[in-house]
Scaffold this active site. Structure first.
Site, PDB file in Angstrom:
ATOM      1  N   GLU A 163     -35.674 -43.239 -93.650  1.00 47.16           N
ATOM      2  CA  GLU A 163     -35.512 -44.681 -93.777  1.00 47.16           C
ATOM      3  C   GLU A 163     -36.625 -45.355 -94.558  1.00 47.16           C
ATOM      4  OE1 GLU A 163     -34.862 -46.445 -89.979  1.00 47.16           O
ATOM      5  OE2 GLU A 163     -33.035 -45.324 -89.652  1.00 47.16           O
ATOM      6  N   GLU A 354     -28.605 -40.007 -88.366  1.00 49.89           N
ATOM      7  CA  GLU A 354     -28.840 -40.724 -87.103  1.00 49.89           C
ATOM      8  C   GLU A 354     -27.659 -41.616 -86.785  1.00 49.89           C
ATOM      9  OE1 GLU A 354     -32.433 -43.066 -86.722  1.00 49.89           O
ATOM     10  OE2 GLU A 354     -33.632 -41.443 -87.584  1.00 49.89           O
TER      11      GLU A 354
HETATM   12  C1  GCO Z   1     -35.118 -45.919 -87.068  1.00 49.01           C
HETATM   13  C2  GCO Z   1     -35.661 -44.559 -86.944  1.00 49.01           C
HETATM   14  C3  GCO Z   1     -35.644 -44.050 -85.543  1.00 49.01           C
HETATM   15  C4  GCO Z   1     -35.305 -45.050 -84.486  1.00 49.01           C
HETATM   16  C5  GCO Z   1     -33.813 -45.177 -84.286  1.00 49.01           C
HETATM   17  C6  GCO Z   1     -33.420 -46.270 -83.298  1.00 49.01           C
HETATM   18  O1  GCO Z   1     -33.976 -46.088 -87.437  1.00 49.01           O
HETATM   19  O2  GCO Z   1     -35.808 -46.874 -86.771  1.00 49.01           O
HETATM   20  O3  GCO Z   1     -35.204 -43.606 -87.790  1.00 49.01           O
HETATM   21  O4  GCO Z   1     -36.947 -43.633 -85.446  1.00 49.01           O
HETATM   22  O5  GCO Z   1     -35.884 -44.744 -83.292  1.00 49.01           O
HETATM   23  O6  GCO Z   1     -33.194 -45.473 -85.480  1.00 49.01           O
HETATM   24  O7  GCO Z   1     -33.895 -47.494 -83.726  1.00 49.01           O
END
Ligand code: GCO
Length: 449
Positions: A163, A354
Protein backbone atom coordinates in the site's frame (compact mmCIF):
# COMPACT_ATOMS: atom_id res chain seq x y z
CA UNK A 1 -19.01 -23.60 -8.72
CA UNK A 2 -15.57 -23.45 -7.14
CA UNK A 3 -12.64 -21.10 -7.72
CA UNK A 4 -10.15 -21.95 -10.46
CA UNK A 5 -7.92 -24.97 -10.08
CA UNK A 6 -4.67 -24.02 -8.27
CA UNK A 7 -6.34 -21.00 -6.65
CA UNK A 8 -4.27 -20.04 -3.58
CA UNK A 9 -6.01 -19.58 -0.21
CA UNK A 10 -3.94 -17.55 2.19
CA UNK A 11 -3.81 -15.22 5.14
CA UNK A 12 -1.75 -12.08 5.69
CA UNK A 13 -0.04 -10.13 8.45
CA UNK A 14 2.81 -7.63 8.73
CA UNK A 15 6.02 -7.40 10.75
CA UNK A 16 5.33 -4.38 12.96
CA UNK A 17 1.75 -5.44 13.58
CA UNK A 18 2.56 -8.88 15.03
CA UNK A 19 6.25 -9.46 15.74
CA UNK A 20 6.96 -7.43 18.87
CA UNK A 21 10.60 -7.86 20.01
CA UNK A 22 11.05 -4.24 19.06
CA UNK A 23 14.46 -3.95 20.69
CA UNK A 24 15.80 -7.48 20.50
CA UNK A 25 18.67 -9.18 18.75
CA UNK A 26 20.13 -6.04 17.21
CA UNK A 27 16.97 -4.74 15.55
CA UNK A 28 17.20 -1.04 14.71
CA UNK A 29 14.30 1.33 15.25
CA UNK A 30 11.66 2.10 12.67
CA UNK A 31 9.57 5.21 12.24
CA UNK A 32 6.68 3.28 13.83
CA UNK A 33 8.73 2.53 16.97
CA UNK A 34 9.30 6.26 17.32
CA UNK A 35 5.80 7.40 16.32
CA UNK A 36 4.08 5.15 18.88
CA UNK A 37 6.01 6.87 21.66
CA UNK A 38 4.56 10.28 20.75
CA UNK A 39 1.70 11.21 23.09
CA UNK A 40 -1.76 11.17 21.54
CA UNK A 41 -0.83 9.51 18.26
CA UNK A 42 -2.03 5.97 18.95
CA UNK A 43 -5.26 4.81 20.58
CA UNK A 44 -4.66 4.57 24.36
CA UNK A 45 -0.91 4.90 23.81
CA UNK A 46 -0.61 1.35 22.47
CA UNK A 47 2.65 0.33 20.76
CA UNK A 48 3.97 -2.58 18.72
CA UNK A 49 6.72 -3.28 21.29
CA UNK A 50 5.23 -6.67 22.13
CA UNK A 51 2.27 -6.95 19.72
CA UNK A 52 1.42 -10.67 19.30
CA UNK A 53 4.92 -11.68 20.35
CA UNK A 54 5.11 -13.55 17.07
CA UNK A 55 8.91 -13.20 17.10
CA UNK A 56 8.96 -15.75 19.91
CA UNK A 57 5.73 -17.61 19.16
CA UNK A 58 6.01 -18.10 15.42
CA UNK A 59 6.06 -21.89 15.71
CA UNK A 60 2.77 -21.92 17.59
CA UNK A 61 1.29 -19.48 15.07
CA UNK A 62 2.36 -21.59 12.11
CA UNK A 63 0.91 -24.68 13.77
CA UNK A 64 -2.42 -22.83 14.04
CA UNK A 65 -2.23 -21.80 10.37
CA UNK A 66 -1.69 -25.44 9.51
CA UNK A 67 -4.70 -26.40 11.59
CA UNK A 68 -6.81 -23.94 9.56
CA UNK A 69 -5.51 -25.50 6.35
CA UNK A 70 -3.86 -22.29 5.13
CA UNK A 71 -1.94 -22.78 1.88
CA UNK A 72 0.02 -19.52 1.78
CA UNK A 73 1.08 -16.88 4.26
CA UNK A 74 1.76 -13.31 3.27
CA UNK A 75 4.28 -11.86 5.73
CA UNK A 76 6.45 -8.78 5.67
CA UNK A 77 10.06 -8.26 6.69
CA UNK A 78 11.16 -5.58 9.09
CA UNK A 79 13.82 -3.61 7.21
CA UNK A 80 15.56 -2.36 10.41
CA UNK A 81 15.58 -5.91 11.82
CA UNK A 82 17.68 -6.93 8.82
CA UNK A 83 19.77 -3.75 8.41
CA UNK A 84 19.68 -1.98 11.77
CA UNK A 85 20.60 1.35 10.23
CA UNK A 86 18.75 0.74 6.97
CA UNK A 87 21.94 0.38 4.96
CA UNK A 88 25.39 -1.00 5.73
CA UNK A 89 25.94 -3.83 8.16
CA UNK A 90 23.57 -6.80 8.02
CA UNK A 91 22.08 -7.89 11.35
CA UNK A 92 22.61 -11.64 11.16
CA UNK A 93 20.26 -12.39 14.04
CA UNK A 94 17.46 -10.58 12.25
CA UNK A 95 17.98 -12.48 9.02
CA UNK A 96 18.20 -15.72 11.00
CA UNK A 97 14.75 -15.10 12.44
CA UNK A 98 13.25 -14.88 8.96
CA UNK A 99 15.16 -17.97 7.83
CA UNK A 100 13.71 -19.94 10.76
CA UNK A 101 10.24 -18.57 10.09
CA UNK A 102 10.37 -19.47 6.41
CA UNK A 103 11.76 -22.95 7.12
CA UNK A 104 8.97 -23.56 9.61
CA UNK A 105 6.36 -22.47 7.08
CA UNK A 106 7.75 -24.69 4.38
CA UNK A 107 7.91 -27.64 6.78
CA UNK A 108 4.20 -27.04 7.48
CA UNK A 109 3.44 -27.03 3.74
CA UNK A 110 2.60 -23.30 3.75
CA UNK A 111 4.02 -21.18 0.92
CA UNK A 112 5.60 -17.90 2.04
CA UNK A 113 4.65 -14.74 0.12
CA UNK A 114 7.07 -12.08 1.28
CA UNK A 115 6.49 -8.31 1.25
CA UNK A 116 9.71 -6.30 1.48
CA UNK A 117 8.17 -3.17 2.93
CA UNK A 118 5.04 -2.90 5.04
CA UNK A 119 5.72 0.53 6.53
CA UNK A 120 8.37 0.01 9.25
CA UNK A 121 10.91 2.36 7.66
CA UNK A 122 14.37 2.55 9.32
CA UNK A 123 14.47 5.54 11.64
CA UNK A 124 18.09 6.27 10.75
CA UNK A 125 17.20 6.66 7.07
CA UNK A 126 14.27 8.89 7.95
CA UNK A 127 16.72 11.09 9.87
CA UNK A 128 18.74 11.33 6.66
CA UNK A 129 15.71 12.63 4.74
CA UNK A 130 13.85 9.39 4.02
CA UNK A 131 11.77 9.05 0.84
CA UNK A 132 12.40 12.67 -0.09
CA UNK A 133 16.04 11.91 -0.78
CA UNK A 134 17.21 11.06 -4.27
CA UNK A 135 19.29 8.21 -2.78
CA UNK A 136 16.25 6.59 -1.17
CA UNK A 137 15.69 4.18 -4.05
CA UNK A 138 19.33 3.04 -3.87
CA UNK A 139 18.91 2.42 -0.14
CA UNK A 140 15.87 0.30 -0.90
CA UNK A 141 17.75 -1.54 -3.64
CA UNK A 142 20.53 -2.35 -1.17
CA UNK A 143 17.97 -3.75 1.26
CA UNK A 144 16.23 -5.76 -1.50
CA UNK A 145 19.56 -7.17 -2.67
CA UNK A 146 20.43 -8.27 0.87
CA UNK A 147 17.05 -9.97 1.24
CA UNK A 148 17.22 -11.63 -2.16
CA UNK A 149 20.70 -13.02 -1.46
CA UNK A 150 19.81 -14.25 2.03
CA UNK A 151 16.29 -15.58 1.50
CA UNK A 152 16.05 -15.98 -2.26
CA UNK A 153 16.69 -19.73 -2.19
CA UNK A 154 13.62 -20.37 -0.09
CA UNK A 155 11.11 -17.77 -1.22
CA UNK A 156 9.72 -17.51 -4.71
CA UNK A 157 6.76 -15.14 -4.26
CA UNK A 158 7.55 -11.50 -3.56
CA UNK A 159 5.83 -8.18 -3.14
CA UNK A 160 7.99 -5.09 -3.10
CA UNK A 161 5.60 -2.72 -1.28
CA UNK A 162 2.45 -2.78 0.78
CA UNK A 163 0.00 0.00 0.00
CA UNK A 164 2.35 2.75 -1.10
CA UNK A 165 -0.69 5.05 -1.36
CA UNK A 166 -1.53 4.58 2.31
CA UNK A 167 1.86 5.24 3.83
CA UNK A 168 2.41 8.17 1.48
CA UNK A 169 -0.97 9.73 2.17
CA UNK A 170 -1.62 8.87 5.81
CA UNK A 171 2.05 8.94 6.88
CA UNK A 172 3.41 11.86 4.88
CA UNK A 173 0.41 13.99 3.88
CA UNK A 174 -2.20 13.69 6.65
CA UNK A 175 0.30 12.77 9.34
CA UNK A 176 -1.87 10.28 11.22
CA UNK A 177 0.56 7.42 10.64
CA UNK A 178 4.33 7.32 11.05
CA UNK A 179 6.38 9.34 10.48
CA UNK A 180 3.59 11.88 11.00
CA UNK A 181 4.57 14.40 8.34
CA UNK A 182 2.22 16.88 6.69
CA UNK A 183 3.63 17.51 3.25
CA UNK A 184 1.96 18.79 0.11
CA UNK A 185 2.60 18.55 -3.60
CA UNK A 186 5.21 18.82 -5.12
CA UNK A 187 7.07 17.11 -2.25
CA UNK A 188 4.47 14.36 -2.18
CA UNK A 189 5.17 13.61 -5.79
CA UNK A 190 8.87 13.27 -5.00
CA UNK A 191 7.97 10.62 -2.42
CA UNK A 192 5.59 8.82 -4.80
CA UNK A 193 8.21 8.77 -7.51
CA UNK A 194 11.04 7.61 -5.23
CA UNK A 195 8.83 4.80 -3.95
CA UNK A 196 8.04 3.74 -7.52
CA UNK A 197 11.74 3.89 -8.41
CA UNK A 198 12.48 1.77 -5.34
CA UNK A 199 9.94 -0.76 -6.55
CA UNK A 200 11.65 -1.01 -9.95
CA UNK A 201 15.13 -1.34 -8.48
CA UNK A 202 13.90 -3.97 -6.01
CA UNK A 203 12.39 -6.01 -8.84
CA UNK A 204 15.78 -5.90 -10.59
CA UNK A 205 17.52 -7.04 -7.39
CA UNK A 206 15.07 -9.91 -6.85
CA UNK A 207 15.39 -11.06 -10.45
CA UNK A 208 19.19 -10.97 -10.17
CA UNK A 209 19.56 -12.82 -6.87
CA UNK A 210 16.42 -14.81 -6.03
CA UNK A 211 15.48 -18.06 -7.73
CA UNK A 212 12.41 -18.50 -9.94
CA UNK A 213 10.62 -15.50 -8.57
CA UNK A 214 7.07 -14.36 -9.08
CA UNK A 215 7.04 -10.66 -8.24
CA UNK A 216 4.39 -7.99 -7.75
CA UNK A 217 3.37 -5.22 -5.40
CA UNK A 218 0.41 -5.03 -2.99
CA UNK A 219 -1.48 -1.87 -3.86
CA UNK A 220 -4.35 -0.09 -2.13
CA UNK A 221 -6.21 2.05 -4.61
CA UNK A 222 -9.62 3.58 -4.45
CA UNK A 223 -12.40 2.07 -6.53
CA UNK A 224 -15.86 3.34 -7.32
CA UNK A 225 -18.69 0.84 -7.42
CA UNK A 226 -22.16 1.43 -8.85
CA UNK A 227 -24.34 1.56 -5.76
CA UNK A 228 -26.98 -1.19 -5.93
CA UNK A 229 -25.63 -2.04 -9.40
CA UNK A 230 -28.09 0.45 -10.84
CA UNK A 231 -27.89 0.00 -14.66
CA UNK A 232 -27.94 3.74 -15.46
CA UNK A 233 -24.98 4.37 -13.15
CA UNK A 234 -23.18 1.36 -14.53
CA UNK A 235 -23.67 2.65 -18.06
CA UNK A 236 -22.41 6.13 -17.16
CA UNK A 237 -19.31 4.68 -15.50
CA UNK A 238 -18.45 3.08 -18.80
CA UNK A 239 -16.05 0.52 -17.39
CA UNK A 240 -14.05 3.05 -15.37
CA UNK A 241 -14.15 1.99 -11.74
CA UNK A 242 -11.01 3.83 -10.65
CA UNK A 243 -10.61 7.23 -9.06
CA UNK A 244 -9.03 9.70 -11.46
CA UNK A 245 -8.69 12.86 -9.38
CA UNK A 246 -5.02 13.78 -9.46
CA UNK A 247 -5.05 15.26 -5.97
CA UNK A 248 -6.13 11.85 -4.67
CA UNK A 249 -3.04 9.77 -3.99
CA UNK A 250 -5.23 6.65 -4.08
CA UNK A 251 -5.67 6.97 -7.83
CA UNK A 252 -4.34 3.97 -9.75
CA UNK A 253 -2.54 6.46 -12.01
CA UNK A 254 0.07 6.99 -9.30
CA UNK A 255 0.80 3.31 -8.64
CA UNK A 256 -0.41 0.75 -11.14
CA UNK A 257 0.14 2.95 -14.22
CA UNK A 258 3.85 3.74 -13.63
CA UNK A 259 4.89 0.25 -12.57
CA UNK A 260 2.97 -1.55 -15.32
CA UNK A 261 2.76 0.96 -18.15
CA UNK A 262 5.77 3.11 -17.32
CA UNK A 263 3.78 6.35 -17.28
CA UNK A 264 2.15 8.88 -15.01
CA UNK A 265 -0.88 10.71 -16.39
CA UNK A 266 0.16 13.45 -18.78
CA UNK A 267 -2.10 16.03 -17.05
CA UNK A 268 0.01 15.69 -13.92
CA UNK A 269 2.71 17.99 -15.21
CA UNK A 270 0.48 20.93 -16.08
CA UNK A 271 -2.53 20.54 -13.74
CA UNK A 272 -0.44 19.77 -10.69
CA UNK A 273 2.36 22.12 -11.78
CA UNK A 274 4.94 19.36 -11.64
CA UNK A 275 6.70 19.98 -14.94
CA UNK A 276 10.01 20.52 -13.15
CA UNK A 277 9.74 17.04 -11.65
CA UNK A 278 8.91 15.21 -14.88
CA UNK A 279 11.00 12.00 -14.71
CA UNK A 280 13.39 10.96 -17.43
CA UNK A 281 12.49 8.14 -19.82
CA UNK A 282 15.27 6.08 -18.22
CA UNK A 283 13.72 6.40 -14.79
CA UNK A 284 10.32 5.37 -16.13
CA UNK A 285 11.96 2.33 -17.70
CA UNK A 286 13.51 1.38 -14.37
CA UNK A 287 10.11 1.68 -12.69
CA UNK A 288 8.28 -0.42 -15.26
CA UNK A 289 10.23 -3.65 -14.80
CA UNK A 290 8.23 -6.63 -15.99
CA UNK A 291 6.28 -8.05 -13.06
CA UNK A 292 4.17 -11.17 -12.72
CA UNK A 293 1.10 -9.98 -10.88
CA UNK A 294 -0.60 -7.07 -9.15
CA UNK A 295 -1.69 -7.46 -5.54
CA UNK A 296 -4.82 -5.62 -4.47
CA UNK A 297 -5.82 -4.81 -0.89
CA UNK A 298 -9.56 -4.22 -0.98
CA UNK A 299 -11.93 -3.61 1.92
CA UNK A 300 -14.46 -1.11 0.65
CA UNK A 301 -15.03 1.37 -2.17
CA UNK A 302 -16.63 4.65 -3.09
CA UNK A 303 -20.34 3.98 -3.69
CA UNK A 304 -21.33 5.89 -6.79
CA UNK A 305 -24.68 6.99 -8.24
CA UNK A 306 -25.97 9.49 -10.78
CA UNK A 307 -27.15 12.80 -9.35
CA UNK A 308 -30.18 14.74 -10.58
CA UNK A 309 -28.01 16.44 -13.23
CA UNK A 310 -27.01 13.04 -14.56
CA UNK A 311 -23.45 13.33 -13.22
CA UNK A 312 -21.62 10.58 -11.38
CA UNK A 313 -20.98 11.32 -7.74
CA UNK A 314 -20.18 9.59 -4.47
CA UNK A 315 -23.50 8.63 -3.00
CA UNK A 316 -24.60 9.13 0.57
CA UNK A 317 -25.62 5.64 1.58
CA UNK A 318 -28.96 5.30 3.38
CA UNK A 319 -28.94 5.47 7.17
CA UNK A 320 -28.15 2.07 8.57
CA UNK A 321 -25.95 0.88 5.72
CA UNK A 322 -23.74 -1.88 7.20
CA UNK A 323 -20.40 -0.82 8.65
CA UNK A 324 -17.51 -2.86 10.02
CA UNK A 325 -16.04 -2.30 13.47
CA UNK A 326 -13.62 0.28 12.05
CA UNK A 327 -16.56 2.09 10.38
CA UNK A 328 -15.77 1.11 6.81
CA UNK A 329 -18.76 0.63 4.48
CA UNK A 330 -19.57 -2.97 3.71
CA UNK A 331 -19.62 -3.05 -0.10
CA UNK A 332 -18.97 -6.60 -1.32
CA UNK A 333 -19.05 -5.61 -5.00
CA UNK A 334 -15.70 -3.86 -4.39
CA UNK A 335 -14.26 -7.37 -4.77
CA UNK A 336 -15.90 -7.65 -8.18
CA UNK A 337 -15.35 -4.24 -9.77
CA UNK A 338 -11.89 -3.58 -8.24
CA UNK A 339 -10.06 -6.67 -9.53
CA UNK A 340 -12.03 -6.76 -12.77
CA UNK A 341 -11.20 -3.13 -13.55
CA UNK A 342 -7.51 -3.55 -12.75
CA UNK A 343 -7.30 -6.77 -14.73
CA UNK A 344 -9.05 -5.23 -17.74
CA UNK A 345 -6.86 -2.12 -17.56
CA UNK A 346 -3.46 -3.60 -16.79
CA UNK A 347 -3.79 -7.18 -18.10
CA UNK A 348 -1.80 -8.74 -15.28
CA UNK A 349 -2.90 -11.64 -13.08
CA UNK A 350 -4.18 -10.54 -9.71
CA UNK A 351 -3.91 -11.64 -6.12
CA UNK A 352 -6.23 -10.20 -3.52
CA UNK A 353 -3.44 -9.53 -1.05
CA UNK A 354 -5.79 -8.27 1.70
CA UNK A 355 -9.49 -8.32 2.49
CA UNK A 356 -11.29 -8.79 5.78
CA UNK A 357 -13.14 -7.00 8.54
CA UNK A 358 -12.63 -5.58 11.96
CA UNK A 359 -15.21 -6.77 14.45
CA UNK A 360 -15.82 -6.32 18.18
CA UNK A 361 -14.96 -9.93 18.93
CA UNK A 362 -15.16 -11.22 22.50
CA UNK A 363 -14.54 -14.55 24.21
CA UNK A 364 -17.96 -15.95 25.07
CA UNK A 365 -18.87 -17.78 28.26
CA UNK A 366 -18.31 -21.05 26.43
CA UNK A 367 -14.66 -20.00 25.90
CA UNK A 368 -15.13 -19.64 22.16
CA UNK A 369 -15.12 -16.62 19.87
CA UNK A 370 -18.27 -16.44 17.76
CA UNK A 371 -17.94 -14.03 14.85
CA UNK A 372 -20.89 -14.62 12.50
CA UNK A 373 -20.51 -11.08 11.12
CA UNK A 374 -17.06 -11.89 9.78
CA UNK A 375 -18.26 -15.15 8.20
CA UNK A 376 -21.13 -13.25 6.57
CA UNK A 377 -18.81 -10.45 5.39
CA UNK A 378 -16.24 -12.81 3.90
CA UNK A 379 -18.93 -14.92 2.24
CA UNK A 380 -20.42 -11.87 0.53
CA UNK A 381 -17.05 -10.57 -0.63
CA UNK A 382 -15.76 -13.93 -1.82
CA UNK A 383 -18.93 -14.53 -3.85
CA UNK A 384 -18.16 -11.28 -5.67
CA UNK A 385 -14.57 -12.35 -6.24
CA UNK A 386 -15.85 -15.59 -7.72
CA UNK A 387 -18.06 -13.55 -10.02
CA UNK A 388 -15.02 -11.53 -11.17
CA UNK A 389 -13.18 -14.74 -11.92
CA UNK A 390 -16.18 -16.13 -13.78
CA UNK A 391 -16.33 -12.92 -15.84
CA UNK A 392 -12.78 -13.38 -17.02
CA UNK A 393 -10.47 -11.67 -14.52
CA UNK A 394 -7.41 -13.81 -13.88
CA UNK A 395 -7.29 -14.08 -10.10
CA UNK A 396 -4.61 -16.29 -8.68
CA UNK A 397 -5.42 -16.23 -5.00
CA UNK A 398 -6.87 -14.57 -1.94
CA UNK A 399 -5.20 -13.54 1.33
CA UNK A 400 -7.52 -12.88 4.22
CA UNK A 401 -6.47 -10.01 6.50
CA UNK A 402 -5.55 -11.09 9.02
CA UNK A 403 -4.41 -14.42 10.33
CA UNK A 404 -4.63 -13.04 13.88
CA UNK A 405 -5.75 -9.94 15.72
CA UNK A 406 -2.91 -7.43 15.73
CA UNK A 407 -1.70 -3.85 16.12
CA UNK A 408 -3.92 -1.79 13.84
CA UNK A 409 -1.63 1.24 13.44
CA UNK A 410 -3.14 4.43 14.91
CA UNK A 411 -6.10 2.40 16.18
CA UNK A 412 -3.82 0.25 18.34
CA UNK A 413 -5.32 -3.03 19.54
CA UNK A 414 -8.88 -1.69 19.42
CA UNK A 415 -9.64 -3.25 16.03
CA UNK A 416 -9.72 -7.02 15.71
CA UNK A 417 -9.26 -8.24 12.14
CA UNK A 418 -8.07 -11.78 12.88
CA UNK A 419 -9.29 -15.29 12.21
CA UNK A 420 -7.43 -16.06 15.42
CA UNK A 421 -8.31 -14.16 18.59
CA UNK A 422 -5.34 -12.87 20.59
CA UNK A 423 -5.59 -12.14 24.30
CA UNK A 424 -2.89 -9.46 24.60
CA UNK A 425 -2.49 -9.97 28.37
CA UNK A 426 -1.71 -13.67 28.19
CA UNK A 427 -0.86 -14.03 24.48
CA UNK A 428 -3.34 -16.91 24.39
CA UNK A 429 -4.69 -17.62 20.91
CA UNK A 430 -8.22 -18.91 20.17
CA UNK A 431 -9.43 -19.93 16.74
CA UNK A 432 -12.55 -17.90 16.01
CA UNK A 433 -15.58 -19.52 14.35
CA UNK A 434 -14.46 -17.80 11.14
CA UNK A 435 -11.16 -19.73 11.23
CA UNK A 436 -13.07 -23.03 11.29
CA UNK A 437 -15.34 -21.73 8.52
CA UNK A 438 -12.33 -20.64 6.41
CA UNK A 439 -10.97 -24.17 6.68
CA UNK A 440 -14.08 -25.52 4.93
CA UNK A 441 -13.84 -22.81 2.25
CA UNK A 442 -10.26 -23.84 1.53
CA UNK A 443 -11.10 -27.55 1.52
CA UNK A 444 -13.86 -26.99 -1.02
CA UNK A 445 -11.98 -24.35 -3.02
CA UNK A 446 -14.86 -21.97 -2.43
CA UNK A 447 -17.53 -24.29 -3.91
CA UNK A 448 -19.58 -23.80 -0.72
CA UNK A 449 -19.80 -20.03 -1.18
C1 GCO B 1 -3.55 -1.50 5.64
C2 GCO B 1 -2.50 -2.51 5.85
C3 GCO B 1 -2.81 -3.45 6.96
C4 GCO B 1 -3.98 -3.10 7.81
C5 GCO B 1 -5.28 -3.62 7.23
C6 GCO B 1 -6.51 -3.18 8.01
O1 GCO B 1 -4.37 -1.65 4.77
O2 GCO B 1 -3.61 -0.53 6.38
O3 GCO B 1 -2.04 -3.19 4.77
O4 GCO B 1 -1.63 -3.36 7.66
O5 GCO B 1 -3.85 -3.58 9.08
O6 GCO B 1 -5.43 -3.17 5.94
O7 GCO B 1 -6.59 -1.81 8.05
Amino acid sequence: MSFSKNFIWGVAAASYQIEGAANEDGKGLSVWDAFCKKPGKIYKGHTGDIACDHYHRYKEDIALMKEIGIQAYRLSLSWPRILSEGIGKVNTKGIDFYKRLIDELRAAGITPYVTLFHWDYPLDLYAKGGWLRKESSDWFAEYATTVAKQLGDHVSNWMTFNEPAVFTCIGHQIGEHAPGDKLEFPQLFTIIHNVNLSHGKAVQALRAHAQKSSIGSALAMEFRVPYNEDPATLKAMNGNFGVDTLTNIFSHHYWAAPIVKGAYPEQLWSTMKLEALRPSADEMKTIAQPIDFLGLNIYSAEPTTLNSKGELEETRVPAGHPLTGIDWLVLPSALYYGPKFIYDTYKLPIYITENGMSNRDIVSLDGKVHDPQRIDFLTRYLKELKRAQKDGAEILGYFQWSVMDNFEWAKGYKERFGLIFVDYCTQKRILKDSAHWYRTVIEQNGANL
